[in-house]
Design an enzyme around this catalytic site. Structure first.
Site, PDB file in Angstrom:
ATOM      1  N   HIS A 159       0.794  -1.166   0.003  1.00 47.32           N
ATOM      2  CA  HIS A 159      -0.042   0.124   0.141  1.00 47.32           C
ATOM      3  C   HIS A 159       0.551   1.212  -0.055  1.00 47.32           C
ATOM      4  O   HIS A 159       0.412   2.409  -0.153  1.00 47.32           O
ATOM      5  CB  HIS A 159      -0.946   0.057   1.184  1.00 47.32           C
ATOM      6  CG  HIS A 159      -2.228  -0.903   1.007  1.00 47.32           C
ATOM      7  ND1 HIS A 159      -2.093  -2.137   1.249  1.00 47.32           N
ATOM      8  CD2 HIS A 159      -3.417  -0.604   0.739  1.00 47.32           C
ATOM      9  CE1 HIS A 159      -3.279  -2.644   0.950  1.00 47.32           C
ATOM     10  NE2 HIS A 159      -3.891  -1.831   0.614  1.00 47.32           N
ATOM     11  N   TRP A 170      -6.097  -5.503  -8.452  1.00 41.15           N
ATOM     12  CA  TRP A 170      -5.560  -5.344  -7.120  1.00 41.15           C
ATOM     13  C   TRP A 170      -5.815  -6.396  -6.214  1.00 41.15           C
ATOM     14  O   TRP A 170      -5.295  -6.671  -5.300  1.00 41.15           O
ATOM     15  CB  TRP A 170      -5.958  -3.899  -6.603  1.00 41.15           C
ATOM     16  CG  TRP A 170      -5.731  -3.528  -5.265  1.00 41.15           C
ATOM     17  CD1 TRP A 170      -6.349  -3.697  -4.037  1.00 41.15           C
ATOM     18  CD2 TRP A 170      -4.411  -3.068  -4.700  1.00 41.15           C
ATOM     19  NE1 TRP A 170      -5.598  -3.264  -2.963  1.00 41.15           N
ATOM     20  CE2 TRP A 170      -4.534  -2.787  -3.467  1.00 41.15           C
ATOM     21  CE3 TRP A 170      -3.116  -2.760  -5.577  1.00 41.15           C
ATOM     22  CZ2 TRP A 170      -3.352  -2.690  -2.619  1.00 41.15           C
ATOM     23  CZ3 TRP A 170      -2.088  -2.364  -4.660  1.00 41.15           C
ATOM     24  CH2 TRP A 170      -2.072  -2.153  -3.214  1.00 41.15           C
ATOM     25  N   TRP A 171      -7.239  -6.806  -6.517  1.00 46.17           N
ATOM     26  CA  TRP A 171      -7.718  -7.966  -5.719  1.00 46.17           C
ATOM     27  C   TRP A 171      -7.040  -9.027  -5.895  1.00 46.17           C
ATOM     28  O   TRP A 171      -6.583  -9.875  -4.763  1.00 46.17           O
ATOM     29  CB  TRP A 171      -9.265  -8.055  -6.086  1.00 46.17           C
ATOM     30  CG  TRP A 171     -10.249  -6.853  -5.460  1.00 46.17           C
ATOM     31  CD1 TRP A 171      -9.919  -6.192  -4.779  1.00 46.17           C
ATOM     32  CD2 TRP A 171     -11.850  -6.843  -5.905  1.00 46.17           C
ATOM     33  NE1 TRP A 171     -11.289  -5.409  -4.551  1.00 46.17           N
ATOM     34  CE2 TRP A 171     -12.235  -6.051  -5.160  1.00 46.17           C
ATOM     35  CE3 TRP A 171     -12.387  -7.688  -6.776  1.00 46.17           C
ATOM     36  CZ2 TRP A 171     -13.397  -5.494  -5.222  1.00 46.17           C
ATOM     37  CZ3 TRP A 171     -13.688  -7.353  -6.774  1.00 46.17           C
ATOM     38  CH2 TRP A 171     -14.283  -6.354  -6.069  1.00 46.17           C
TER      39      TRP A 171
END
Length: 104
Positions: free
Chosen positions: A22, A76-77
Protein backbone atom coordinates in the site's frame (compact mmCIF):
# COMPACT_ATOMS: atom_id res chain seq x y z
CA UNK A 1 -20.36 13.05 1.84
CA UNK A 2 -21.13 9.53 3.05
CA UNK A 3 -18.83 8.08 5.73
CA UNK A 4 -18.16 4.36 5.50
CA UNK A 5 -16.20 1.99 7.70
CA UNK A 6 -15.46 -1.68 7.25
CA UNK A 7 -13.30 -4.40 8.72
CA UNK A 8 -11.15 -6.97 6.92
CA UNK A 9 -8.53 -9.50 7.98
CA UNK A 10 -4.88 -9.83 7.06
CA UNK A 11 -2.87 -13.02 7.39
CA UNK A 12 -0.83 -13.10 10.60
CA UNK A 13 2.44 -13.42 8.71
CA UNK A 14 1.60 -10.70 6.17
CA UNK A 15 1.33 -7.46 8.17
CA UNK A 16 4.50 -5.94 6.74
CA UNK A 17 3.77 -7.16 3.21
CA UNK A 18 0.26 -5.70 3.34
CA UNK A 19 1.67 -2.33 4.36
CA UNK A 20 4.45 -2.51 1.76
CA UNK A 21 1.93 -3.10 -1.03
CA UNK A 22 0.00 0.00 0.00
CA UNK A 23 3.01 2.33 0.26
CA UNK A 24 2.80 3.55 -2.34
CA UNK A 25 -0.48 2.30 -3.71
CA UNK A 26 -0.61 1.88 -7.48
CA UNK A 27 -1.07 5.35 -9.04
CA UNK A 28 -3.76 4.05 -11.38
CA UNK A 29 -5.73 2.63 -8.43
CA UNK A 30 -5.44 5.95 -6.60
CA UNK A 31 -6.75 7.69 -9.72
CA UNK A 32 -9.74 5.34 -9.99
CA UNK A 33 -10.61 5.77 -6.31
CA UNK A 34 -10.51 9.56 -6.62
CA UNK A 35 -12.40 9.55 -9.93
CA UNK A 36 -15.16 7.53 -8.27
CA UNK A 37 -15.54 9.99 -5.40
CA UNK A 38 -13.49 8.37 -2.62
CA UNK A 39 -11.90 10.78 -0.14
CA UNK A 40 -9.96 10.48 3.12
CA UNK A 41 -9.47 6.71 2.72
CA UNK A 42 -7.49 5.24 5.62
CA UNK A 43 -6.73 1.68 6.74
CA UNK A 44 -5.58 0.80 10.26
CA UNK A 45 -4.02 -2.47 11.46
CA UNK A 46 -4.83 -4.24 14.73
CA UNK A 47 -1.76 -6.49 14.97
CA UNK A 48 -3.10 -8.48 17.92
CA UNK A 49 -6.19 -9.68 16.05
CA UNK A 50 -4.95 -9.43 12.43
CA UNK A 51 -7.76 -7.00 11.66
CA UNK A 52 -7.82 -4.11 9.22
CA UNK A 53 -10.19 -1.24 9.98
CA UNK A 54 -10.89 1.04 7.02
CA UNK A 55 -12.66 4.38 6.79
CA UNK A 56 -13.53 6.33 3.66
CA UNK A 57 -15.75 9.21 2.68
CA UNK A 58 -17.61 8.73 -0.59
CA UNK A 59 -19.75 10.92 -2.80
CA UNK A 60 -22.25 8.18 -3.70
CA UNK A 61 -22.80 4.48 -3.09
CA UNK A 62 -23.25 3.88 -6.81
CA UNK A 63 -19.87 5.38 -7.72
CA UNK A 64 -18.17 3.57 -4.83
CA UNK A 65 -19.67 0.22 -5.88
CA UNK A 66 -18.66 0.81 -9.52
CA UNK A 67 -14.98 0.67 -8.52
CA UNK A 68 -15.24 -3.12 -8.17
CA UNK A 69 -15.86 -3.55 -11.90
CA UNK A 70 -12.78 -1.60 -13.00
CA UNK A 71 -9.82 -3.46 -14.44
CA UNK A 72 -7.39 -1.96 -11.94
CA UNK A 73 -9.53 -3.00 -8.97
CA UNK A 74 -9.80 -6.55 -10.30
CA UNK A 75 -6.00 -6.69 -10.68
CA UNK A 76 -5.50 -5.21 -7.19
CA UNK A 77 -7.74 -7.85 -5.62
CA UNK A 78 -5.73 -10.61 -7.33
CA UNK A 79 -2.51 -8.94 -6.14
CA UNK A 80 -3.76 -8.90 -2.52
CA UNK A 81 -5.46 -12.30 -2.23
CA UNK A 82 -2.33 -14.05 -0.94
CA UNK A 83 -2.05 -11.76 2.10
CA UNK A 84 -5.69 -11.70 3.22
CA UNK A 85 -8.85 -13.81 3.09
CA UNK A 86 -10.66 -13.34 -0.22
CA UNK A 87 -14.05 -14.16 -1.67
CA UNK A 88 -14.40 -16.36 -4.78
CA UNK A 89 -14.28 -13.19 -6.95
CA UNK A 90 -10.96 -12.24 -5.24
CA UNK A 91 -12.51 -9.31 -3.36
CA UNK A 92 -11.36 -9.14 0.24
CA UNK A 93 -13.65 -10.68 2.82
CA UNK A 94 -15.07 -7.66 4.63
CA UNK A 95 -17.90 -6.54 6.86
CA UNK A 96 -19.38 -3.07 6.75
CA UNK A 97 -19.63 -1.35 10.12
CA UNK A 98 -22.53 0.75 11.36
CA UNK A 99 -21.69 4.22 12.56
CA UNK A 100 -22.89 4.64 16.14
CA UNK A 101 -21.21 7.94 17.01
CA UNK A 102 -19.74 10.89 15.13
CA UNK A 103 -18.37 14.18 16.44
CA UNK A 104 -17.83 16.83 13.78
Amino acid sequence: MIRKAFVMQVNADAHEEYQRRHNPIWPELESVLKAHGAHHYAIYLDKERNLLFATVEIESEERWNAIASTDVCQRWWKHMRDVMPANPDNSPVSAELKEVFYLA
